[in-house]
Design a protein around this motif. Structure first.
Motif, PDB file in Angstrom:
ATOM      1  N   PHE A   8      36.611 -21.640  15.083  1.00 52.50           N
ATOM      2  CA  PHE A   8      37.742 -21.174  14.282  1.00 52.50           C
ATOM      3  C   PHE A   8      39.016 -21.704  14.918  1.00 52.50           C
ATOM      4  CE2 PHE A   8      34.405 -18.289  13.284  1.00 52.50           C
ATOM      5  CZ  PHE A   8      34.659 -17.788  12.021  1.00 52.50           C
ATOM      6  N   LYS A   9      39.972 -22.073  14.085  1.00 43.67           N
ATOM      7  CA  LYS A   9      41.290 -22.522  14.550  1.00 43.67           C
ATOM      8  C   LYS A   9      42.322 -21.487  14.110  1.00 43.67           C
ATOM      9  CE  LYS A   9      40.082 -26.802  15.821  1.00 43.67           C
ATOM     10  NZ  LYS A   9      40.355 -27.459  17.046  1.00 43.67           N
ATOM     11  N   ALA A  10      43.241 -21.192  15.002  1.00 42.16           N
ATOM     12  CA  ALA A  10      44.275 -20.206  14.670  1.00 42.16           C
ATOM     13  C   ALA A  10      45.628 -20.672  15.184  1.00 42.16           C
ATOM     14  CB  ALA A  10      43.933 -18.852  15.279  1.00 42.16           C
ATOM     15  N   GLU A  11      46.619 -20.543  14.343  1.00 44.35           N
ATOM     16  CA  GLU A  11      47.999 -20.692  14.781  1.00 44.35           C
ATOM     17  C   GLU A  11      48.545 -19.273  14.841  1.00 44.35           C
ATOM     18  OE1 GLU A  11      51.921 -21.946  12.591  1.00 44.35           O
ATOM     19  OE2 GLU A  11      50.811 -23.752  13.211  1.00 44.35           O
ATOM     20  N   LEU A  12      48.886 -18.833  16.033  1.00 44.56           N
ATOM     21  CA  LEU A  12      49.284 -17.445  16.262  1.00 44.56           C
ATOM     22  C   LEU A  12      50.732 -17.386  16.723  1.00 44.56           C
ATOM     23  CD1 LEU A  12      48.507 -14.406  16.582  1.00 44.56           C
ATOM     24  CD2 LEU A  12      47.809 -14.986  18.927  1.00 44.56           C
ATOM     25  N   GLN A  13      51.575 -16.754  15.917  1.00 47.35           N
ATOM     26  CA  GLN A  13      52.966 -16.512  16.307  1.00 47.35           C
ATOM     27  C   GLN A  13      53.018 -15.169  17.025  1.00 47.35           C
ATOM     28  OE1 GLN A  13      55.196 -16.559  12.657  1.00 47.35           O
ATOM     29  NE2 GLN A  13      55.782 -18.696  12.971  1.00 47.35           N
ATOM     30  N   VAL A  14      53.580 -15.168  18.228  1.00 46.80           N
ATOM     31  CA  VAL A  14      53.669 -13.958  19.024  1.00 46.80           C
ATOM     32  C   VAL A  14      55.131 -13.583  19.200  1.00 46.80           C
ATOM     33  CG1 VAL A  14      53.200 -12.920  21.275  1.00 46.80           C
ATOM     34  CG2 VAL A  14      51.533 -14.474  20.248  1.00 46.80           C
ATOM     35  N   SER A  15      55.445 -12.341  18.831  1.00 41.80           N
ATOM     36  CA  SER A  15      56.772 -11.770  19.082  1.00 41.80           C
ATOM     37  C   SER A  15      56.545 -10.488  19.866  1.00 41.80           C
ATOM     38  CB  SER A  15      57.494 -11.463  17.772  1.00 41.80           C
ATOM     39  OG  SER A  15      57.693 -12.635  17.030  1.00 41.80           O
ATOM     40  N   HIS A 153      50.471 -13.858  12.469  1.00 39.25           N
ATOM     41  CA  HIS A 153      51.678 -13.442  13.171  1.00 39.25           C
ATOM     42  C   HIS A 153      51.388 -12.116  13.852  1.00 39.25           C
ATOM     43  CE1 HIS A 153      52.393 -10.592   9.881  1.00 39.25           C
ATOM     44  NE2 HIS A 153      52.062 -11.597   9.078  1.00 39.25           N
ATOM     45  N   SER A 154      52.004 -11.916  14.998  1.00 40.91           N
ATOM     46  CA  SER A 154      51.830 -10.655  15.715  1.00 40.91           C
ATOM     47  C   SER A 154      53.180 -10.192  16.247  1.00 40.91           C
ATOM     48  CB  SER A 154      50.837 -10.816  16.873  1.00 40.91           C
ATOM     49  OG  SER A 154      51.355 -11.701  17.842  1.00 40.91           O
ATOM     50  N   THR A 155      53.376  -8.893  16.188  1.00 42.22           N
ATOM     51  CA  THR A 155      54.563  -8.277  16.748  1.00 42.22           C
ATOM     52  C   THR A 155      54.109  -7.127  17.626  1.00 42.22           C
ATOM     53  OG1 THR A 155      55.848  -8.832  14.774  1.00 42.22           O
ATOM     54  CG2 THR A 155      56.762  -7.146  16.235  1.00 42.22           C
ATOM     55  N   ILE A 156      54.570  -7.111  18.856  1.00 42.74           N
ATOM     56  CA  ILE A 156      54.217  -6.059  19.806  1.00 42.74           C
ATOM     57  C   ILE A 156      55.489  -5.309  20.162  1.00 42.74           C
ATOM     58  CG2 ILE A 156      53.303  -5.545  22.110  1.00 42.74           C
ATOM     59  CD1 ILE A 156      52.287  -8.807  21.080  1.00 42.74           C
ATOM     60  N   GLN A 157      55.448  -3.980  19.954  1.00 48.99           N
ATOM     61  CA  GLN A 157      56.611  -3.171  20.281  1.00 48.99           C
ATOM     62  C   GLN A 157      56.188  -1.710  20.450  1.00 48.99           C
ATOM     63  OE1 GLN A 157      59.757  -3.238  17.344  1.00 48.99           O
ATOM     64  NE2 GLN A 157      61.266  -2.597  18.837  1.00 48.99           N
ATOM     65  N   GLY A 159      54.033   0.104  22.229  1.00 48.66           N
ATOM     66  CA  GLY A 159      52.650   0.560  22.160  1.00 48.66           C
ATOM     67  C   GLY A 159      51.959   0.306  20.841  1.00 48.66           C
ATOM     68  N   GLN A 160      52.468  -0.642  20.077  1.00 47.19           N
ATOM     69  CA  GLN A 160      51.858  -0.990  18.805  1.00 47.19           C
ATOM     70  C   GLN A 160      51.781  -2.502  18.671  1.00 47.19           C
ATOM     71  OE1 GLN A 160      54.540   0.928  16.031  1.00 47.19           O
ATOM     72  NE2 GLN A 160      53.172   2.686  15.865  1.00 47.19           N
ATOM     73  N   LEU A 161      50.703  -2.947  18.062  1.00 49.00           N
ATOM     74  CA  LEU A 161      50.524  -4.357  17.739  1.00 49.00           C
ATOM     75  C   LEU A 161      50.381  -4.462  16.229  1.00 49.00           C
ATOM     76  CD1 LEU A 161      49.770  -7.387  18.158  1.00 49.00           C
ATOM     77  CD2 LEU A 161      47.416  -6.607  18.528  1.00 49.00           C
ATOM     78  N   TRP A 162      51.239  -5.237  15.630  1.00 45.38           N
ATOM     79  CA  TRP A 162      51.143  -5.553  14.208  1.00 45.38           C
ATOM     80  C   TRP A 162      50.571  -6.955  14.131  1.00 45.38           C
ATOM     81  CZ3 TRP A 162      52.290  -1.902  10.597  1.00 45.38           C
ATOM     82  CH2 TRP A 162      53.008  -0.790  11.041  1.00 45.38           C
ATOM     83  N   LEU A 163      49.411  -7.108  13.500  1.00 47.77           N
ATOM     84  CA  LEU A 163      48.736  -8.400  13.399  1.00 47.77           C
ATOM     85  C   LEU A 163      48.415  -8.662  11.943  1.00 47.77           C
ATOM     86  CD1 LEU A 163      47.344 -10.785  14.953  1.00 47.77           C
ATOM     87  CD2 LEU A 163      45.243  -9.417  14.863  1.00 47.77           C
ATOM     88  N   GLY A 164      48.741  -9.871  11.468  1.00 44.38           N
ATOM     89  CA  GLY A 164      48.452 -10.146  10.069  1.00 44.38           C
ATOM     90  C   GLY A 164      48.619 -11.594   9.686  1.00 44.38           C
TER      91      GLY A 164
END
Length: 178
Positions: A8-15, A153-157, A159-164
């Motif tokens: 699997f290939k993934a482009e992951l944006q991390v904030s 895309h992922s957002t960490i803030q 104690g929560q991770l938003w992944l989608g």
């Protein structure tokens, strides 16, 4: 004849708002034939939580001497050892002896709580071990994000991770246990 891994290939944006880390990673994941899409996507979520250019996926599930992810120094010392699931005490003892820091991410809510009740006393002596439970209201939703070529895309803030992806965003709660 042995079954081969699926790539699997993934482009992951991390904030990562907590660590002030913002980057995009082009990742290649090999899903072992015995691994589910759900577990593979959890590995991707854990990568987002610990994102670093030197963090890498290992042979993982099929190898006893390697974690699911690790970060190594330029001199090949293991800086960070990351396990998913519910490893036994022997594996954790070995990991803590080989690495400066060990993170365990159990994620199957009912069995993770039972595992932690049994392990808590035993592993409390490991000063370099952290256990962070990952909870998602519907774990099956995580599997739906899996595609052979993904843009996530992922957002960490706080104690929560938003992944989608472009259609769905999931909330994964982080519960530090140790």
């Amino acid at each position: 004849m042995a079954l081969k891994s699926t790539v699997f290939k993934a482009e992951l944006q991390v904030s990562n708002m907590d660590e002030q880390h913002y980057d995009t990673y082009s990742l290649t994941l090999a899903r072992h034939p015995s691994e589910t899409n759900q577990r593979m996507m959890m590995r991707l979520a854990v990568f987002a939580l610990n994102a670093n250019p030197q963090l890498s996926f290992t042979k993982g599930i099929s190898t006893e001497d390697e974690p699911d992810l690790w970060l190594k120094s330029l001199s090949d010392e293991i800086e960070l050892w990351i396990e998913l699931g519910q490893p036994d005490e022997k594996r954790l003892r070995r990991a803590c002896g080989r690495s400066k820091r060990v993170l365990v991410y159990p994620y199957a809510e009912r069995s993770a709580s039972i595992w932690w009740e049994q392990m808590q006393q035993t592993v409390s002596r490991f000063g370099n071990l952290s256990v962070i439970n990952l909870t998602l209201e519907d774990m099956d939703q995580l599997e739906n994000l899996a595609e052979r070529n993904m843009r996530l895309h992922s957002t960490i803030q706080e104690g929560q991770l938003w992944l989608g992806n472009d259609q769905t965003t999931l909330l994964i709660e982080l519960q530090p246990w140790q």
